[in-house]
Write an enzyme that holds these catalytic residues in place. Structure first.
Site, mmCIF file in Angstrom:
data_model
loop_
_atom_site.group_PDB
_atom_site.id
_atom_site.type_symbol
_atom_site.label_atom_id
_atom_site.label_comp_id
_atom_site.label_asym_id
_atom_site.label_seq_id
_atom_site.Cartn_x
_atom_site.Cartn_y
_atom_site.Cartn_z
ATOM 1 N N GLU A 1 3.703 47.369 2.247
ATOM 2 C CA GLU A 1 2.658 46.834 3.113
ATOM 3 C C GLU A 1 1.939 45.708 2.377
ATOM 4 O OE1 GLU A 1 0.444 49.321 6.161
ATOM 5 O OE2 GLU A 1 -1.108 49.035 4.661
ATOM 6 N N HIS B 1 -11.235 55.272 18.128
ATOM 7 C CA HIS B 1 -11.228 54.310 17.034
ATOM 8 C C HIS B 1 -10.690 52.946 17.466
ATOM 9 C CE1 HIS B 1 -12.936 56.985 14.315
ATOM 10 N NE2 HIS B 1 -12.408 56.496 13.209
ATOM 11 N N ASP C 1 -2.153 53.907 8.453
ATOM 12 C CA ASP C 1 -2.802 54.088 7.146
ATOM 13 C C ASP C 1 -3.849 55.188 7.226
ATOM 14 O OD1 ASP C 1 -1.336 51.954 6.414
ATOM 15 O OD2 ASP C 1 -3.008 50.561 6.183
HETATM 16 C C1 LIG Z 1 -10.412 52.787 10.316
HETATM 17 C C2 LIG Z 1 -9.226 52.475 11.194
HETATM 18 C C3 LIG Z 1 -7.966 52.384 10.629
HETATM 19 C C4 LIG Z 1 -6.863 52.085 11.430
HETATM 20 N N1 LIG Z 1 -5.637 51.995 10.835
HETATM 21 C C5 LIG Z 1 -4.561 51.696 11.587
HETATM 22 C C6 LIG Z 1 -3.266 51.586 10.989
HETATM 23 O O1 LIG Z 1 -3.095 51.717 9.784
HETATM 24 N N2 LIG Z 1 -2.224 51.313 11.804
HETATM 25 C C7 LIG Z 1 -2.369 51.142 13.161
HETATM 26 O O2 LIG Z 1 -1.372 50.915 13.841
HETATM 27 N N3 LIG Z 1 -3.583 51.214 13.749
HETATM 28 C C8 LIG Z 1 -4.671 51.472 12.994
HETATM 29 N N4 LIG Z 1 -5.902 51.541 13.588
HETATM 30 C C9 LIG Z 1 -6.001 51.295 15.036
HETATM 31 C C10 LIG Z 1 -5.771 52.611 15.786
HETATM 32 O O3 LIG Z 1 -4.459 53.056 15.595
HETATM 33 C C11 LIG Z 1 -5.936 52.426 17.289
HETATM 34 O O4 LIG Z 1 -7.191 51.922 17.565
HETATM 35 C C12 LIG Z 1 -5.721 53.755 18.011
HETATM 36 O O5 LIG Z 1 -5.707 53.506 19.389
HETATM 37 C C13 LIG Z 1 -6.845 54.694 17.714
HETATM 38 O O6 LIG Z 1 -6.499 55.999 18.079
HETATM 39 P P1 LIG Z 1 -7.588 56.904 18.773
HETATM 40 O O7 LIG Z 1 -7.085 58.293 18.782
HETATM 41 O O8 LIG Z 1 -8.918 56.675 18.170
HETATM 42 O O9 LIG Z 1 -7.516 56.306 20.268
HETATM 43 P P2 LIG Z 1 -8.691 55.809 21.237
HETATM 44 O O10 LIG Z 1 -9.436 54.704 20.593
HETATM 45 O O11 LIG Z 1 -9.484 56.965 21.697
HETATM 46 O O12 LIG Z 1 -7.827 55.257 22.440
HETATM 47 C C14 LIG Z 1 -7.101 54.061 22.298
HETATM 48 C C15 LIG Z 1 -6.344 53.756 23.591
HETATM 49 O O13 LIG Z 1 -5.375 54.756 23.839
HETATM 50 C C16 LIG Z 1 -5.632 55.410 25.079
HETATM 51 N N5 LIG Z 1 -5.337 56.825 24.878
HETATM 52 C C17 LIG Z 1 -5.934 57.687 24.017
HETATM 53 N N6 LIG Z 1 -5.355 58.891 24.101
HETATM 54 C C18 LIG Z 1 -4.382 58.783 25.040
HETATM 55 C C19 LIG Z 1 -3.444 59.691 25.599
HETATM 56 N N7 LIG Z 1 -3.373 60.964 25.192
HETATM 57 N N8 LIG Z 1 -2.603 59.234 26.557
HETATM 58 C C20 LIG Z 1 -2.650 57.957 26.981
HETATM 59 N N9 LIG Z 1 -3.522 57.061 26.503
HETATM 60 C C21 LIG Z 1 -4.374 57.466 25.538
HETATM 61 C C22 LIG Z 1 -7.090 55.140 25.385
HETATM 62 O O14 LIG Z 1 -7.364 55.228 26.772
HETATM 63 C C23 LIG Z 1 -7.234 53.747 24.842
HETATM 64 O O15 LIG Z 1 -6.710 52.809 25.745
HETATM 65 C C24 LIG Z 1 -7.031 51.847 12.830
HETATM 66 C C25 LIG Z 1 -8.297 51.927 13.398
HETATM 67 C C26 LIG Z 1 -9.393 52.236 12.591
HETATM 68 C C27 LIG Z 1 -10.745 52.302 13.220
#
Ligand SMILES: Cc1cc2nc3c(=O)[nH]c(=O)nc-3n(C[C@H](O)[C@H](O)[C@H](O)COP(=O)(O)OP(=O)(O)OC[C@H]3O[C@@H](n4cnc5c(N)ncnc54)[C@H](O)[C@@H]3O)c2cc1C
Length: 362
Positions: free
Chosen positions: A295, A123, A184
């Site tokens: 927020e 994400h 969130d």
């Molecule tokens: C609809 C939506 C709502 C959101 N709401 C919020 C919010 O309310 N608050 C907020 O703070 N953020 C929010 N985000 C942003 C979100 O927290 C970050 O984009 C987060 O990185 C997404 O988590 P993911 O599991 O999809 O990680 P990914 O997108 O898969 O990875 C993100 C990064 O983390 C690294 N990574 C993933 N897993 C690991 C691991 N196990 N060890 C080391 N590195 C790792 C990846 O290599 C990459 O660099 C939101 C995003 C979306 C799309």
């Protein structure tokens, strides 16, 4: 005439700073070999498949497996702007799958050109969880050890780096507990948000999610499995938290918990003036024992406030959302919540009072 001591000191500092920056940027590819950042790569380039790299990876004995075909999904993320096709996706079933793979790639050395990126729920926006012709590790397939909840004075949960926060909520609620700090949206992985910060309406009180972690298990760029805390391997601990996946793979996290609220009063207050909105927000954040969640959001009112999923106001709301019919105008919303038990009726009176005060200023 020589320059004054302070000027020459400044000049020396500047040269030193430039030197350190050159060293830093030169060392980045090796340090960050764990995860690719492929800003200079053209996403439309048709990838080649290095057969020697594939056959080398196929020799690994794993609990999980590698996929080399039908892996286009690993070249997508929420931003949908960057598409870097990896060579392979690892579906680990154990931490040793991740550790053995990284050790193997480390031993292959730089000629292999293989980079590694952990992928949580993908994400993020800018190809952060992608690895051009490298290895993407699908963290959600990491199974076990199972989530473990420890009750007591300082309760915590030990969860996998690939666990979704929504599942952590469901499991911890069974014990009347919940993490202190959230995002969130909860369909994000532990490793994904801890690599960023994890921010929501509790951050003003508890800090972001990365402030609420007691311990991590990390697979380093050399494939070692290391436990770290703020006292043990502290440099790794603080690098990985908020480290955008560049310093190691989080395979397990010890997350602090608190008693889950039994009931919550949720209030939203709309403003059409930024200064009133930010004054109220600052006042609430700085006053002790006010709310548990605060927020602020900015709403660009293009489609109408009512029945808009982003603002989630509906015509049944007691407040006069329709008062804010303002085509295309920017509005501000304070979203606040108070946690309480059903027997704390005086808290509800305080909340009603605060609500009335805020509505009078908005
Ligand atoms: C609809 C939506 C709502 C959101 N709401 C919020 C919010 O309310 N608050 C907020 O703070 N953020 C929010 N985000 C942003 C979100 O927290 C970050 O984009 C987060 O990185 C997404 O988590 P993911 O599991 O999809 O990680 P990914 O997108 O898969 O990875 C993100 C990064 O983390 C690294 N990574 C993933 N897993 C690991 C691991 N196990 N060890 C080391 N590195 C790792 C990846 O290599 C990459 O660099 C939101 C995003 C979306 C799309």
């Amino acid at each position: 005439m020589g320059s004054p001591p302070s000027a020459s000191l400044k000049q020396n500092n500047l040269i030193f700073l430039v030197f350190i920056m050159i060293l830093f940027f030169c060392s980045m590819p090796d340090k960050a070999n764990l995860c690719s950042n492929q800003s200079s790569v053209n996403p439309s380039v048709v990838p080649y498949k290095s057969s020697s790299n594939i056959s080398s990876l196929e020799t690994l004995q794993l609990d999980g497996y590698f996929s080399f075909d039908h892996i286009d999904y690993a070249a997508k993320d929420f931003g949908n702007r960057y598409h870097f096709l990896p060579l392979a996706v690892l579906h680990p079933k154990s931490v040793s799958d991740i550790s053995n793979t990284i050790k193997h790639i480390f031993k292959m050395g730089s000629p292999s050109k293989l980079t590694v990126a952990a992928r949580g729920h993908s994400h993020s926006l800018q190809g952060q969880a992608q690895a051009h012709q490298g290895i993407v590790i699908n963290m959600e397939s990491l199974q076990g050890p199972e989530m473990q909840i420890h009750t007591g004075e300082l309760p915590y949960v030990d969860a996998s780096g690939g666990d979704l926060w929504i599942n952590i909520l469901h499991e911890t609620l069974k014990h009347g507990l919940a993490p202190k700090s959230w995002t969130d949206y909860l369909h994000l992985t532990v490793g994904g948000t801890l690599s960023n910060a994890g921010i929501s309406g509790q951050a003003f009180k508890h800090g972001p999610q990365i402030n609420n972690i007691y311990q991590l298990e990390v697979v380093t760029g050399k494939g070692e499995v290391v436990t770290c805390t703020e006292k043990q391997n502290a440099e790794l601990f603080y690098s990985v938290l908020g480290g955008l996946g560049q310093f190691g793979i989080i395979t397990r996290a010890r997350i602090s918990l608190e008693p889950a609220p039994k009931m919550v009063k949720w209030i939203r207050v709309l403003y059409d003036e930024f200064s009133k909105f930010s004054n109220d927000q600052e006042r609430l954040i700085s006053s002790k024992d006010s709310f548990d969640y605060i927020e602020g959001l900015v709403i660009i009112n293009r489609t109408g406030l009512l029945n808009n999923w982003r603002s989630s106001f509906n015509p049944k709301d007691p407040l006069q959302a329709s008062r804010f019919i303002s085509e295309g105008k920017t509005l501000y919303c304070l979203e606040i919540a108070k946690y309480f038990s059903p027997d704390e009726s005086d808290i509800m009176n305080q909340v009603r009072l605060a609500q009335r005060t805020l509505q009078n200023t908005s």
